[in-house]
Design an enzyme around this catalytic site. Structure first.
Site, PDB file in Angstrom:
ATOM      1  N   CYS A 132     -10.971   1.782   9.073  1.00 41.91           N
ATOM      2  CA  CYS A 132     -10.349   1.554   7.763  1.00 41.91           C
ATOM      3  C   CYS A 132      -9.516   0.279   7.775  1.00 41.91           C
ATOM      4  O   CYS A 132      -9.584  -0.532   6.840  1.00 41.91           O
ATOM      5  CB  CYS A 132      -9.497   2.756   7.386  1.00 41.91           C
ATOM      6  SG  CYS A 132      -8.764   2.657   5.731  1.00 41.91           S
TER       7      CYS A 132
ATOM      8  N   ALA B  69       0.850  -1.189   0.000  1.00 47.12           N
ATOM      9  CA  ALA B  69       0.000   0.000   0.000  1.00 47.12           C
ATOM     10  C   ALA B  69       0.885   1.239   0.000  1.00 47.12           C
ATOM     11  O   ALA B  69       1.802   1.352   0.812  1.00 47.12           O
ATOM     12  CB  ALA B  69      -0.915  -0.007   1.220  1.00 47.12           C
ATOM     13  N   MET B  70       0.607   2.169  -0.908  1.00 46.38           N
ATOM     14  CA  MET B  70       1.432   3.364  -1.051  1.00 46.38           C
ATOM     15  C   MET B  70       0.545   4.599  -0.962  1.00 46.38           C
ATOM     16  O   MET B  70      -0.342   4.798  -1.786  1.00 46.38           O
ATOM     17  CB  MET B  70       2.197   3.332  -2.373  1.00 46.38           C
ATOM     18  CG  MET B  70       3.165   4.483  -2.540  1.00 46.38           C
ATOM     19  SD  MET B  70       4.256   4.265  -3.980  1.00 46.38           S
ATOM     20  CE  MET B  70       5.454   3.103  -3.316  1.00 46.38           C
ATOM     21  N   SER B  71       0.786   5.419   0.060  1.00 44.27           N
ATOM     22  CA  SER B  71      -0.059   6.584   0.319  1.00 44.27           C
ATOM     23  C   SER B  71       0.523   7.879  -0.220  1.00 44.27           C
ATOM     24  O   SER B  71      -0.135   8.913  -0.154  1.00 44.27           O
ATOM     25  CB  SER B  71      -0.271   6.730   1.827  1.00 44.27           C
ATOM     26  OG  SER B  71       0.962   7.014   2.469  1.00 44.27           O
ATOM     27  N   GLY B  72       1.743   7.854  -0.712  1.00 47.69           N
ATOM     28  CA  GLY B  72       2.380   9.075  -1.179  1.00 47.69           C
ATOM     29  C   GLY B  72       3.348   9.674  -0.183  1.00 47.69           C
ATOM     30  O   GLY B  72       3.989  10.686  -0.467  1.00 47.69           O
ATOM     31  N   GLY B  73       3.483   9.065   1.000  1.00 47.65           N
ATOM     32  CA  GLY B  73       4.394   9.566   2.013  1.00 47.65           C
ATOM     33  C   GLY B  73       5.691   8.783   2.063  1.00 47.65           C
ATOM     34  O   GLY B  73       5.888   7.800   1.340  1.00 47.65           O
ATOM     35  N   VAL B  74       6.582   9.207   2.955  1.00 46.61           N
ATOM     36  CA  VAL B  74       7.904   8.598   3.031  1.00 46.61           C
ATOM     37  C   VAL B  74       7.831   7.170   3.567  1.00 46.61           C
ATOM     38  O   VAL B  74       8.583   6.291   3.114  1.00 46.61           O
ATOM     39  CB  VAL B  74       8.850   9.465   3.897  1.00 46.61           C
ATOM     40  CG1 VAL B  74       8.376   9.550   5.339  1.00 46.61           C
ATOM     41  CG2 VAL B  74      10.280   8.943   3.836  1.00 46.61           C
ATOM     42  N   ASP B  75       6.955   6.895   4.516  1.00 41.41           N
ATOM     43  CA  ASP B  75       6.900   5.561   5.117  1.00 41.41           C
ATOM     44  C   ASP B  75       6.521   4.493   4.099  1.00 41.41           C
ATOM     45  O   ASP B  75       7.157   3.438   4.015  1.00 41.41           O
ATOM     46  CB  ASP B  75       5.914   5.547   6.285  1.00 41.41           C
ATOM     47  CG  ASP B  75       6.400   6.345   7.478  1.00 41.41           C
ATOM     48  OD1 ASP B  75       7.630   6.501   7.626  1.00 41.41           O
ATOM     49  OD2 ASP B  75       5.563   6.820   8.260  1.00 41.41           O
ATOM     50  N   SER B  76       5.482   4.742   3.322  1.00 45.91           N
ATOM     51  CA  SER B  76       5.054   3.733   2.347  1.00 45.91           C
ATOM     52  C   SER B  76       6.053   3.606   1.206  1.00 45.91           C
ATOM     53  O   SER B  76       6.248   2.514   0.659  1.00 45.91           O
ATOM     54  CB  SER B  76       3.662   4.059   1.812  1.00 45.91           C
ATOM     55  OG  SER B  76       3.620   5.321   1.185  1.00 45.91           O
TER      56      SER B  76
ATOM     57  N   CYS C 221      -7.672  11.600   7.201  1.00 43.66           N
ATOM     58  CA  CYS C 221      -7.379  11.741   5.773  1.00 43.66           C
ATOM     59  C   CYS C 221      -8.494  12.418   5.000  1.00 43.66           C
ATOM     60  O   CYS C 221      -8.232  13.158   4.045  1.00 43.66           O
ATOM     61  CB  CYS C 221      -7.043  10.383   5.157  1.00 43.66           C
ATOM     62  SG  CYS C 221      -8.449   9.249   4.987  1.00 43.66           S
TER      63      CYS C 221
END
Length: 488
Positions: A240, A149-156, A333
């Site tokens: 979620c 899962a990729m949210s657009g932040g550094v962690d993902s 979010c």
């Protein structure tokens, strides 16, 4: 034809590839707007082996859009769906002989977005399987691959990077959960979807978007609004994780024949499977992960569980990721401005009522119970010689009860909807807030749920929030549930 376009661009304009429409398509996607000048449309047919048997495009507007659509259709046809999802803007421009002229780069962006919207439409047509979350496997028969899962932040982003470096076949997915605000970079907003795709392609991995608006609205946003209207305090991240994110990632992994799913949460998965606290205690997210079903947790990887946040940012900087210094989102979010009261009020009617003390004396008036939550001190609109806190919300009588901090003290509570990773008898500590300290407890199962005795008083326990139970050493999550009732 303007001389600024190279010979390959002109070739695609004079002799376009795969122009037209697929009859009875598996997926349809459009990007741009003909009224504004540029629009690209893709239709495709996906075979049972997930190979793109036919890819057709139509483009209107500038030469760059038309040529980019032609080049992308030619590149995508015949590839596996994951292979096509890995095609980047750079690949399109390379097929066109190099970068498009200044001011015309949007042609490749629109073409790529239209193709990805066709993929999104294809997955959405799986309908019941995607929205229902039923029939998900445990991943045991899949390839050594992972849907991250990729949210657009550094962690993902670092999650996907680490998995790729460990030799996994990685496919990134971003969830379209809500419409968001134009220009918003909150998790899973429209702009974030594009940024996440760019990040994934920069890592050399495929990227898909799943449209989960209906599911997210039904299982998270409506619950959020309904909870406040009913005098409860919800945690949308918990909802979620319980009903949307992990189920959707597992759905895609099953369809692609991959074994694992992964997210950028700070947590670990232990034997059992069980949920364990991460290396970085300050970033611990086990509190919001308790509802993940054990069958899904068993196929989940949390790569960041062994890292501190500072190390994650350093990895991003060393690998040259654009997200290395992206600020963390602290808001819900779907409410990026943090004004949850306005959000709820736009969706539910809330009548004025009284603010009373525990003896029923009227101390003031309020505009609606949705503006209040247990433990709240500010915004009461009344004056008193000592600080007052919300101790109870009564939606039926439209009363908000206030009292001293001591009246917030809770020693017992009822927990329902429990999800267990370990034997409940191992529960020795309970945590009732995201950043709260666990306190010793004892559990007893009853007809209406789990009766929890707190061996130390806790202040401000709010119905609707989560109670998460840990082992005596605090290292492992035994399970969790929703607080239904609290008693002094």
């Amino acid at each position: 034809m303007p001389e600024r376009y190279g010979p390959r661009v002109i070739e695609h304009l004079v002799n376009p590839r795969n122009a037209g429409e697929v009859g009875g398509p598996s997926g349809v996607g459009e990007a741009g707007n003909a009224a504004c000048g540029d629009q690209v449309r893709f239709t495709l047919r996906v075979g049972g082996d997930l190979r793109l048997q036919e890819v057709r495009y139509r483009a209107y507007g500038c030469a760059a859009c038309i040529a980019a659509g032609s080049a992308l259709a030619e590149l995508a046809e015949g590839r596996s769906i994951t292979g096509a999802a890995q095609i980047s803007r750079g690949d399109i421009q390379e097929a066109l002989g190099g970068p498009l002229p200044p001011g015309k780069e949007h042609g490749a962006t629109l073409a790529l977005d239209a193709l990805h919207r066709a993929f999104e439409d294809y997955w959405s047509r799986q309908g019941d399987a995607l929205l229902g979350g039923e029939g998900l496997g445990d991943g045991s028969g899949g390839r050594r691959g992972v849907v991250a899962a990729m949210s657009g932040g550094v962690d993902s982003a670092v999650t996907a990077l680490l998995l790729k470096e460990r030799g996994y076949e990685v496919v990134a997915v971003t969830f379209r959960l809500h419409d968001g605000e134009p220009g918003s970079r909150s998790c899973c907003s429209p702009d974030t979807v594009l940024f996440a795709r760019e990040t994934a392609h920069g890592l050399g991995i495929p990227h898909f978007t799943l449209n989960l608006r209906e599911l997210f609205d039904r299982r998270v946003m409506r619950d959020f609004v309904g909870s406040y209207a009913a005098g409860r305090t919800p945690n949308p991240c918990v909802a979620c994780n319980a009903h949307v994110k992990f189920h959707a990632a597992a759905f895609l992994a099953d369809r692609l024949g991959l074994r694992h799913v992964a997210t950028g949460h700070y947590a670990r998965v232990g034997e059992g499977p069980c949920l364990e606290r991460p290396e970085d205690g300050r970033k611990d997210q086990t509190y919001v992960l308790w509802p993940v079903p054990p069958r899904l947790l068993g196929r989940t990887i949390f790569p960041l569980g062994d890292y501190r946040k500072s190390e994650v940012r350093r990895i991003a900087e060393e690998r040259g990721l654009a997200v290395a210094r992206t600020p963390e989102s602290q808001d819900i979010c779907f409410i990026p401005d943090g004004d949850y009261r306005s959000f709820v009020r736009r969706r539910v009617r809330s009548e004025p009522g009284e603010i009373v003390d525990r003896q029923g004396r009227v101390l003031g008036r309020h505009a609606g119970v949705v503006d209040f939550t247990v433990g709240q001190r500010r915004g009461l609109g009344i004056s008193a010689p000592t600080p007052l806190y919300v101790t109870e919300v009564r939606p039926r009588s439209r009363q908000v009860v206030v009292g001293s901090r001591r009246e917030l003290e809770v020693r017992r509570m009822l927990v329902r909807g429990a999800n267990w990773f370990l034997d409940p008898r191992e529960a020795a500590l309970v945590q009732v807030r995201y950043n709260g300290e666990p306190v010793p407890c004892e559990l007893e199962e009853g007809a209406g749920g789990w009766e929890v005795a707190l061996l130390e008083p806790v202040f401000g326990v709010a119905p609707g929030q989560s109670a998460v139970f840990y082992t005596r050493d605090g290292a492992k999550v035994v399970g969790g549930g929703i607080i239904a009732r609290r008693d002094a």
